[in-house]
Design a protein around this motif. Structure first.
Motif, PDB file in Angstrom:
ATOM      1  N   ASP A   1       0.806  -1.227   0.000  1.00 58.73           N
ATOM      2  CA  ASP A   1       0.000   0.000   0.000  1.00 58.73           C
ATOM      3  C   ASP A   1       0.833   1.268   0.000  1.00 58.73           C
ATOM      4  N   LEU A   2       2.158   1.123   0.064  1.00 59.33           N
ATOM      5  CA  LEU A   2       3.015   2.312   0.107  1.00 59.33           C
ATOM      6  C   LEU A   2       3.237   2.929  -1.268  1.00 59.33           C
ATOM      7  N   LYS A   3       2.782   2.261  -2.297  1.00 61.69           N
ATOM      8  CA  LYS A   3       3.030   2.727  -3.674  1.00 61.69           C
ATOM      9  C   LYS A   3       2.649   4.199  -3.858  1.00 61.69           C
ATOM     10  N   GLY A   4       3.639   5.001  -4.284  1.00 59.24           N
ATOM     11  CA  GLY A   4       3.385   6.414  -4.541  1.00 59.24           C
ATOM     12  C   GLY A   4       3.325   7.275  -3.297  1.00 59.24           C
ATOM     13  N   LYS A   5       3.606   6.666  -2.144  1.00 61.18           N
ATOM     14  CA  LYS A   5       3.522   7.418  -0.891  1.00 61.18           C
ATOM     15  C   LYS A   5       4.889   8.012  -0.517  1.00 61.18           C
ATOM     16  N   ARG A   6       4.889   8.807   0.553  1.00 57.97           N
ATOM     17  CA  ARG A   6       6.121   9.409   1.076  1.00 57.97           C
ATOM     18  C   ARG A   6       6.409   8.845   2.471  1.00 57.97           C
ATOM     19  N   ILE A   7       7.663   8.460   2.679  1.00 55.13           N
ATOM     20  CA  ILE A   7       8.069   7.835   3.939  1.00 55.13           C
ATOM     21  C   ILE A   7       9.225   8.637   4.532  1.00 55.13           C
ATOM     22  N   ALA A   8       9.124   8.975   5.806  1.00 52.08           N
ATOM     23  CA  ALA A   8      10.221   9.673   6.487  1.00 52.08           C
ATOM     24  C   ALA A   8      10.952   8.696   7.393  1.00 52.08           C
ATOM     25  N   THR A   9      12.284   8.772   7.399  1.00 53.08           N
ATOM     26  CA  THR A   9      13.058   7.834   8.219  1.00 53.08           C
ATOM     27  C   THR A   9      14.482   8.325   8.389  1.00 53.08           C
TER      28      THR A   9
END
Lengths: 293, 293, 293, 293, 293, 293
Positions: free
Chosen positions: A116-124
């Motif tokens: 479900d992360l497709k096209g999303k933004r992730i901070a880490t």
């Protein structure tokens, strides 16, 4: 003034610093860090200690600026550093669990799995680990470096975060849900490949590893002694395999023996009531500094 | 309400206070200092504890206001106090080195030895010790009392300082160079001469000295136990003289013995690898509270 | 997600909190309290820990919101709670004395006994205990609840106070005089009557009580070992009954034995000098984690 | 890199440090002290600030190591320093009272006046002041230097103390009685005699003195404005001489004027009710940064 | 040593202490609280300050142990104290909102109104207020005194709580929902009825009230000055009624006037942009110490 | 619950946080940050404040997650963020100097200019800025991200660092030499390009900018008033151009006028002595909250 034989040893500055210095002290190497000097004192002239951020230690070990160091498995992986791993340690703590880097989203987020992360933004903080994880799952998403307070971002600024946790309680307090675990991480002693080939350095590193292992082992063990009537001994030993390989000695009191052994601290609370039930008396538990098998 | 038998005991207030109270506690005398009262509690009705600056204890012991006290050799000398010295202690610490009063100058100062101090000005907390040192070397110089921050003065306000140091790291951080050592100093238990002649007081002081010595001894010692095949025992003991006078007991396992001894903590890091190499197994190190030979 | 077998356990929040968590840790139950969550972590899935003010624990145990808890005898009495008392503990401390609720007045007050309280006003945190005390002595006086800083009130705002004390030093510092003691109080483990009838809960509570008792016992005990010539052994044991039931083992050195025992820590300071006088050598004292008879 | 025109200025390190730096900032000289450097930053290239113990400043000004400095009158006297006194300051504070060095004894001591000190022992930080005081009163007594915690000594270790106090509350808390006052002390700006003869330095010092005086003056003053009907003005001014030399301006409202003045802050609480009674309206009080007459 | 005219004044100890002492200082009465003495210093010999828990002040004022005091309306009501209320204050703060005692329940509780409390248990610090509230609504429920950490109890130990809040953020963080408000509370200056009849005491109390009111008023006001062309003045004053009753003075520059007034600080952020739009120039805002109309 | 008109405003978390919140308060927007909530309270319902690391604010403004924010010029450049810059601020401080990112090397390094960096390794927090700088100077070198404690690395782990500094004192304390300055940085108010086109948002942002500018301006200004004889006025104004455009008003005293103006705080220390010399009397300086021209 540099000694011929000198091992440059990197220890993690910051949140792990006090724990690491305490463990090194238990291993027999007393270190004191002064606010006036960036070179810590150590009571071993063959060691040069440097306090460096855990994130960077593997980089400087790889490049040879340090001969060896203690850092987390996570940062070795994140940096992709080519180093020799000498040993893994467990820094005993309340939870007895390794740290985990997890993918987390707000409790009410529609994201249920990595797909479900497709096209999303992730901070880490671990951009490379996260990108590798996404590649493995063939998911395209944007990953941005987070300078801190990552947990707060998941609600507004990004769609998901990859963050470190032990019990998950901080994530829960921030109303975040864990979707997946990317990596479990424990402290490691690592060495530069060249340094590892130098016989003196290798021997020195191995000696430190042995003592550190002994000190850490001792943190999760205790000594246990008890008296028991000789006639009950065999039953005791058979029913309680945790008491493996105990030292048995005769007491002055006829028909009684003393049993002594080393066991895991965290089973004591189950064991003592059973020992009592099996007829043991005068049970005492005592602390240990080092255990070397 | 004063008891017939009462020993007035002075302990150093200030930087040594916590360490001293901890050591006294290890010796078996539990002291608690309240911010509301200048008289500390101690769980021994025969003792009256007073917290006094280390600089002044020897003075009040000499005058008889205190029966005995713990203070540094340096201040006994500085005050020129006439007291009975009962014993010397080592408060174990990271560096395992006594404190030293040293003559120090800026790194680039032309002063290279005590002789170069002629006509110069020296700031120090130990005016008498410094004057005595200059007289011994037949050097005339001005000595002025320093109320603190002495290290900073050497660069601008005076020509040299006499300051206390352990590892010299604070001096180095202030870009000062050590020219000479005036005095090494360790904690001492001292008694008033009259009190020392009183049988009850002397016996009480000696008892405290014995227990304190035992507690301090224990800080630098550890217990060590290991199992070894009987056939390897003789070699082990011959090659490792550090294991002097161990307790040997037979194990239930045929042909194996348990070896137990007390050794200096700071050689453990060398010894354990050697013990392992010599065939020892199940090596454990445990902490001690007191060691009294 | 609630487990079938779960024991709800109340621990005192506030001044006793750190000590209680430390004791529970020594008993084998590691608890960590987070500022972010009101539910502490404990490494035992069968326990649910709640931190509650000592004043209120007995109330919630009585009502069944908690299965059991640790609180002071004083607050069980003050609340008049109907609970099962499982055990009494001594939290070892410097003074080795139980807390006492005392009636105190200014040093120069005309009040000399409880009888003199007639018609007076008394401030206290334990209103019920105080009223019961007055009834017992058939004295009519006004009792008002004090929200804190009770000691200060005795000089101006009320005629007397009922306050808790250990050594009396805080009362003395406030120039107060103790007139009478109403109640001595120690920590207790209490259980709800229903929970105590549940076999699993009772067994779990008893196990915790056993381990906690063992850990607290160990705080006031130490292990003692020494070597002695066999010929002196009988005399040693006869003259020093504190060494009850020691373990005697032969040493490799002809004619010598090792004696080992567990004794009260607070008699060590008397015992060691006597042991030495009786010919004991190589006396060592070591710490204990648990002692279970 | 030293500038041609440079004034070496000593400020008191320690308990007065923060207050002094704050006052200097109000005067327009912003100073920041770093823990990493012993040379404070000041935003004036003509100044070189040094932080030195108040006890020692007059010594280094006298010797010319400093051109000028701020220190207490007490330490100038104690050291007997030959310096030029530029000005006296009042550091405004709650009590508005200068510090006093007083002779104090236990409340129940038989010592009632300086004469009773004959043959006694006195502990103090100001040995010279105390000896001078005794000489003046022709009393022979022993004076010993106290390293601190002087108040506690009066009960056991010496017969009397000479200690600094403002309100006497710390002495009272220690159950001590003031017998006499030796010296009142306020902060002073002092200059080296040679530096004072240098025109540039003298002008610079005088400028700093002017601004510091203006800033300190402003701390105890406030601005006051009010409106009043013109017909009531004369009465107001006559009955309230504290409003000396006010600025009067006409308001747009017919028959009303605005009155503005600068007054001592500590009389405001008496004045405002009186102003209101005299018909003043819209009274406002505002803070000041500097007041220079 | 007691003065004939003395006003015994109670101030709230604890969370309001620093704010109250600061406000009293702004009013012109400088108070300093020492850890060594329970009697604070105040620079007015006619005042005797006592620091007492806010919960108890109204009780001691009612009984006459204090002549007057500052405490919250809530505790006057809770105690049902019969006292004279001299004035109400607003301690200016970020939120500018009075404290409220609210009935709160877990977010998902079925309790929607006071009626739903029937037969439930409520924990609160204000037992009397809560019982009165229930009586008013003819609801029977159990009310128990809470010693603290009340917010945590609502989830497990009781059905509802009555707790104090300002913005509700702490309740929200604990996942609690506000059902109703029982009482809004602000600080009050109260006097004992007898003391209020004494002319000197009444006048003294009124003077303090006036100054305190003036100081608090000034906290939420600022002075505002600006220049404007005379031709724009009428429009400016008509369109901006907030500038009521300003002082107008002519400037040396032909055709320009200076306008000065006192306004509420919290409207400045709206007003300044409008003033600028209306042609005002050189707008300055300055702080005030006191405002007395 | 989102309001129709809402401006999402990012403020820097961390070292700048307290200063920024203080400045916002001076501008009229009171913010309080709670440890229990990640959403700060602000007393303006049209604002939603978010505390975000200074390094990340420009990124989230660019992406539109925030409408505007305050951050450093340096991080806008490092991130290469496309945002609208509304204004530049000076946060007044002791040094009155902007922060600088500088290239620094050990004092004894052979590196004298950027050209000498060829083939070297540089550690920095601003990797992009550093790479851009190297490209501009056509120098090839390795740049690695530093997680902190960068100054320490220059001596052992890398050849040079790019680090932020104000006065250079921390670099000097680490024995580093500044080779070049890459960028000067001041705080900026930036807006998202879309938000800036929205009339309501733009007007709101401009209003905040105006008030913030007014508050910051006031930090470096003061009000100055003085009296002077009319005959000296012209000379005063001619010789002291710093007194530009003062307000002149007649005093009641014949022949005297009052002069009032706003000037830079840092010239006061030069100006006041000159004013006095020119015949000014009763000079007072007062603080300002806001200055809007």
């Amino acid at each position: 003034m540099k000694k011929k034989h000198l091992l440059r040893f990197g220890l993690p500055k910051g949140s792990l610093q006090d724990a690491t210095i305490e463990k090194m002290g238990k291993a027999g190497f007393n270190i004191s860090v002064s606010s006036r000097s960036y070179v810590p004192y150590v009571d071993d002239e063959e060691l040069a200690i440097r306090m460096i951020r855990a994130q960077e230690i593997s980089r400087y070990v790889e490049h040879g600026y340090l001969d060896c160091g203690i850092t987390g498995h996570d940062w070795i992986q994140e940096n992709g550093s080519k180093v020799h791993e000498v040993g893994e340690f467990r820094f005993s703590k309340v939870t007895r669990q390794p740290a985990r880097w997890v993918l987390a989203v707000p409790e009410d987020s529609p994201i249920k799995s990595v797909k479900d992360l497709k096209g999303k933004r992730i901070a880490t903080e671990v951009v490379n680990l996260t990108k590798r994880y996404l590649r493995k799952h063939k998911v395209k998403a944007e990953v941005e470096f987070s300078w801190g307070a990552t947990e707060v971002k998941a609600h507004e600024l990004v769609d998901a975060i990859v963050e470190i946790t032990e019990t998950g309680s901080s994530l829960r307090a921030n109303k975040l849900r864990i979707v997946d675990t990317l990596l479990e991480s424990t402290p490691r002693l690592i060495a530069n490949h060249q340094s590892w080939k130098d016989p003196w350095k290798r021997q020195k590193i191995e000696k430190i590893a042995l003592l550190l292992k002994g000190a850490l082992e001792a943190e999760s063990k205790v000594g246990l002694k008890m008296n028991i009537a000789h006639k009950n001994l065999a039953t005791l030993l058979r029913t309680l395999p945790a008491l493996r390989n105990p030292t048995i000695s005769n007491l002055s009191q006829e028909g009684w023996v003393a049993v002594e052994t080393i066991i895991d601290e965290h089973i004591v609370r189950e064991l003592i009531p059973e020992l009592k039930a099996a007829g043991a008396e005068g049970i005492i538990e005592y602390p240990l500094n080092k255990v070397v098998y």
